[in-house]
Design a protein around this motif. Structure first.
Motif, PDB file in Angstrom:
ATOM      1  N   VAL A 146      17.109 -10.634   2.177  1.00  0.00           N
ATOM      2  CA  VAL A 146      16.983 -12.048   2.554  1.00  0.00           C
ATOM      3  C   VAL A 146      16.101 -12.185   3.787  1.00  0.00           C
ATOM      4  CG1 VAL A 146      18.256 -14.045   3.409  1.00  0.00           C
ATOM      5  CG2 VAL A 146      19.154 -12.714   1.488  1.00  0.00           C
ATOM      6  N   ARG A 147      16.328 -11.347   4.777  1.00  0.00           N
ATOM      7  CA  ARG A 147      15.520 -11.404   6.001  1.00  0.00           C
ATOM      8  C   ARG A 147      14.055 -11.115   5.701  1.00  0.00           C
ATOM      9  NH1 ARG A 147      13.847  -7.357   8.987  1.00  0.00           N
ATOM     10  NH2 ARG A 147      15.387  -5.898   8.110  1.00  0.00           N
ATOM     11  N   LEU A 148      13.795 -10.101   4.883  1.00  0.00           N
ATOM     12  CA  LEU A 148      12.418  -9.749   4.556  1.00  0.00           C
ATOM     13  C   LEU A 148      11.731 -10.851   3.766  1.00  0.00           C
ATOM     14  CD1 LEU A 148      12.991  -5.991   3.653  1.00  0.00           C
ATOM     15  CD2 LEU A 148      11.742  -6.861   5.635  1.00  0.00           C
ATOM     16  N   ALA A 149      12.470 -11.500   2.864  1.00  0.00           N
ATOM     17  CA  ALA A 149      11.890 -12.617   2.107  1.00  0.00           C
ATOM     18  C   ALA A 149      11.531 -13.765   3.044  1.00  0.00           C
ATOM     19  CB  ALA A 149      12.863 -13.085   1.030  1.00  0.00           C
ATOM     20  N   GLN A 150      12.402 -14.061   3.985  1.00  0.00           N
ATOM     21  CA  GLN A 150      12.118 -15.134   4.940  1.00  0.00           C
ATOM     22  C   GLN A 150      10.918 -14.796   5.812  1.00  0.00           C
ATOM     23  OE1 GLN A 150      16.053 -15.136   6.676  1.00  0.00           O
ATOM     24  NE2 GLN A 150      16.626 -17.026   5.612  1.00  0.00           N
ATOM     25  N   GLU A 151      10.783 -13.523   6.173  1.00  0.00           N
ATOM     26  CA  GLU A 151       9.632 -13.108   6.970  1.00  0.00           C
ATOM     27  C   GLU A 151       8.351 -13.159   6.148  1.00  0.00           C
ATOM     28  OE1 GLU A 151      10.599  -9.245   8.418  1.00  0.00           O
ATOM     29  OE2 GLU A 151      12.058  -9.983   9.894  1.00  0.00           O
ATOM     30  N   ARG A 152       8.440 -12.829   4.879  1.00  0.00           N
ATOM     31  CA  ARG A 152       7.262 -12.849   4.014  1.00  0.00           C
ATOM     32  C   ARG A 152       6.777 -14.272   3.780  1.00  0.00           C
ATOM     33  NH1 ARG A 152       7.147  -9.622  -1.688  1.00  0.00           N
ATOM     34  NH2 ARG A 152       7.167  -7.878  -0.238  1.00  0.00           N
ATOM     35  N   PHE A 153       7.723 -15.220   3.693  1.00  0.00           N
ATOM     36  CA  PHE A 153       7.368 -16.622   3.412  1.00  0.00           C
ATOM     37  C   PHE A 153       7.924 -17.512   4.528  1.00  0.00           C
ATOM     38  CE2 PHE A 153       7.895 -14.466  -0.740  1.00  0.00           C
ATOM     39  CZ  PHE A 153       6.611 -14.604  -1.239  1.00  0.00           C
ATOM     40  N   PRO A 154       7.348 -17.435   5.719  1.00  0.00           N
ATOM     41  CA  PRO A 154       7.916 -18.152   6.871  1.00  0.00           C
ATOM     42  C   PRO A 154       7.875 -19.675   6.744  1.00  0.00           C
ATOM     43  CG  PRO A 154       5.766 -17.229   7.431  1.00  0.00           C
ATOM     44  CD  PRO A 154       6.154 -16.652   6.102  1.00  0.00           C
ATOM     45  N   ALA A 187      12.111  -1.542   5.084  1.00  0.00           N
ATOM     46  CA  ALA A 187      11.568  -2.267   6.233  1.00  0.00           C
ATOM     47  C   ALA A 187      11.007  -1.314   7.277  1.00  0.00           C
ATOM     48  CB  ALA A 187      12.657  -3.143   6.854  1.00  0.00           C
ATOM     49  N   ASN A 188      11.535  -0.092   7.301  1.00  0.00           N
ATOM     50  CA  ASN A 188      11.056   0.919   8.246  1.00  0.00           C
ATOM     51  C   ASN A 188      10.036   1.867   7.633  1.00  0.00           C
ATOM     52  OD1 ASN A 188      12.912  -0.042  10.193  1.00  0.00           O
ATOM     53  ND2 ASN A 188      14.550   1.191   9.276  1.00  0.00           N
ATOM     54  N   GLY A 189       9.675   1.627   6.387  1.00  0.00           N
ATOM     55  CA  GLY A 189       8.737   2.511   5.703  1.00  0.00           C
ATOM     56  C   GLY A 189       9.369   3.796   5.213  1.00  0.00           C
ATOM     57  N   GLY A 194       0.814  -1.211   0.000  1.00  0.00           N
ATOM     58  CA  GLY A 194       0.000   0.000   0.000  1.00  0.00           C
ATOM     59  C   GLY A 194       0.845   1.258   0.000  1.00  0.00           C
ATOM     60  N   ILE A 195       2.083   1.163   0.518  1.00  0.00           N
ATOM     61  CA  ILE A 195       2.991   2.313   0.474  1.00  0.00           C
ATOM     62  C   ILE A 195       3.315   2.660  -0.964  1.00  0.00           C
ATOM     63  CG2 ILE A 195       5.278   3.134   1.143  1.00  0.00           C
ATOM     64  CD1 ILE A 195       5.138   1.238   3.535  1.00  0.00           C
ATOM     65  N   GLY A 231      19.826 -12.746  -7.266  1.00  0.00           N
ATOM     66  CA  GLY A 231      19.266 -11.456  -6.884  1.00  0.00           C
ATOM     67  C   GLY A 231      17.806 -11.563  -6.509  1.00  0.00           C
ATOM     68  N   VAL A 232      17.507 -12.375  -5.508  1.00  0.00           N
ATOM     69  CA  VAL A 232      16.133 -12.797  -5.231  1.00  0.00           C
ATOM     70  C   VAL A 232      15.228 -11.676  -4.743  1.00  0.00           C
ATOM     71  CG1 VAL A 232      16.653 -13.501  -2.873  1.00  0.00           C
ATOM     72  CG2 VAL A 232      14.763 -14.581  -4.068  1.00  0.00           C
ATOM     73  N   GLY A 233      15.793 -10.613  -4.175  1.00  0.00           N
ATOM     74  CA  GLY A 233      14.928  -9.544  -3.667  1.00  0.00           C
ATOM     75  C   GLY A 233      14.022 -10.048  -2.569  1.00  0.00           C
ATOM     76  N   LEU A 234      12.716  -9.845  -2.732  1.00  0.00           N
ATOM     77  CA  LEU A 234      11.759 -10.191  -1.684  1.00  0.00           C
ATOM     78  C   LEU A 234      11.091 -11.548  -1.889  1.00  0.00           C
ATOM     79  CD1 LEU A 234      10.272  -6.637  -1.154  1.00  0.00           C
ATOM     80  CD2 LEU A 234      11.909  -7.854   0.282  1.00  0.00           C
ATOM     81  N   GLY A 235      11.588 -12.340  -2.857  1.00  0.00           N
ATOM     82  CA  GLY A 235      11.267 -13.756  -2.870  1.00  0.00           C
ATOM     83  C   GLY A 235      10.190 -14.260  -3.801  1.00  0.00           C
ATOM     84  N   ASP A 236       9.469 -13.394  -4.496  1.00  0.00           N
ATOM     85  CA  ASP A 236       8.332 -13.881  -5.285  1.00  0.00           C
ATOM     86  C   ASP A 236       8.758 -14.827  -6.408  1.00  0.00           C
ATOM     87  OD1 ASP A 236       6.105 -12.349  -4.025  1.00  0.00           O
ATOM     88  OD2 ASP A 236       7.291 -10.645  -4.679  1.00  0.00           O
TER      89      ASP A 236
END
Length: 267
Positions: free
Chosen positions: A146-154, A87-89, A46-47, A119-124
């Motif tokens: 990498v951390r954000l991708a793991q959080e998105r797809f736990p 990650a902090n907006g 949404g951002i 270069g996976v970015g956010l994992g999609d």
């Protein structure tokens, strides 16, 4: 309102009659109904929508951080800053489409063996490749990505790792049946393209395939970087380290120019 705002940003309807889905200049797909629901819930995508609606350029954070990084002599450091700030907006990742690249989705077929997503970015894209049946490793130079991708797809079966394309783990050499490179090389300055392409070619094992998706330009075409879209000779240069050219699709839609190419290592 969403439809109008997105079309002003270069999006077009994916289908002339089913107009809920639009395709963006970089190949990302947006479902208007899902996007509106995410915006109402305040989800991160949404951002990006808010930037479009208010007239803010979604690319401005990437351009700013890339310029600062390049000026300091660090061609890749801006990726970490972009993902960390997102990650902090405080920044927008302009390629965060929440879907696999449509040229990958059109190409993808069920398979077996090991796959590597560059270069996976956010994992999609990595999640899509894993869904095709591959044991998938996906890496990015940005630890925050990498951390954000793991959080998105736990619950993901993908093994996400932080690694440098220009200095990858030695055990990855000729270790993968499928290697997927989507718009990573073009995010690097031109003087690094040859080295990056060579490293990617080295990942493909005998009998394996490399899939490359990139923005394109003519051999002497202008560049408004970043990114640095790939020329015909740069696409052909992936046929190195024993790789053989498969198919090279020169895809054009109005002012958009894209490549989808495959390369194979003989068994």
């Amino acid at each position: 309102m969403l439809d109008v705002a997105l079309r002003r940003k270069g999006y077009v309807h994916a289908h002339p009659f089913a107009q809920r889905e639009l395709v963006g200049p970089l190949g990302d797909r947006v479902n208007l109904v899902e996007l509106a629901a995410k915006a109402e819930r305040g989800e991160p995508y949404g951002i990006l929508l808010g930037a479009w609606m208010t007239g803010r350029d979604p690319d401005e954070d990437a351009i700013r951080l890339a310029a600062e990084s390049l000026a300091s002599g660090d061609p890749v450091g801006w990726f970490e800053r972009l993902y960390a700030e997102s990650a902090n907006g405080d920044a927008i990742v302009p390629w965060d489409s929440r879907s696999p690249h449509f040229l990958l989705a059109e190409w993808g077929v069920l398979g077996t063996g090991r796959a590597l997503v560059v270069g996976v970015g956010l994992g999609d894209d990595a999640e899509y490749v894993a869904g095709l049946g591959y044991e998938t490793v996906a890496f990015d130079v940005s630890e925050s990505a990498v951390r954000l991708a793991q959080e998105r797809f736990p619950e993901s079966a993908v093994r996400y790792e932080a690694a440098d394309l220009l200095d990858p783990p030695a055990e990855w050499r000729q270790a993968f049946d499928l290697v997927v490179e989507i718009m990573t090389v073009q995010a690097l300055p031109e003087q690094l393209h040859a080295a990056a392409s060579a490293r990617i070619a080295e990942f493909v094992r005998p009998g394996g395939t490399l899939l490359v998706i990139a923005s394109g330009r003519e051999e002497d075409g202008p560049v408004f970087a970043p990114p640095w879209p790939l020329t015909p000779s740069e696409i052909a240069a992936f046929a190195t380290d024993g790789l053989e050219k498969g198919t090279i699709e020169d895809l054009r839609d109005g002012e958009r120019h894209r490549w989808r190419a495959t390369f194979h290592r003989p068994a």
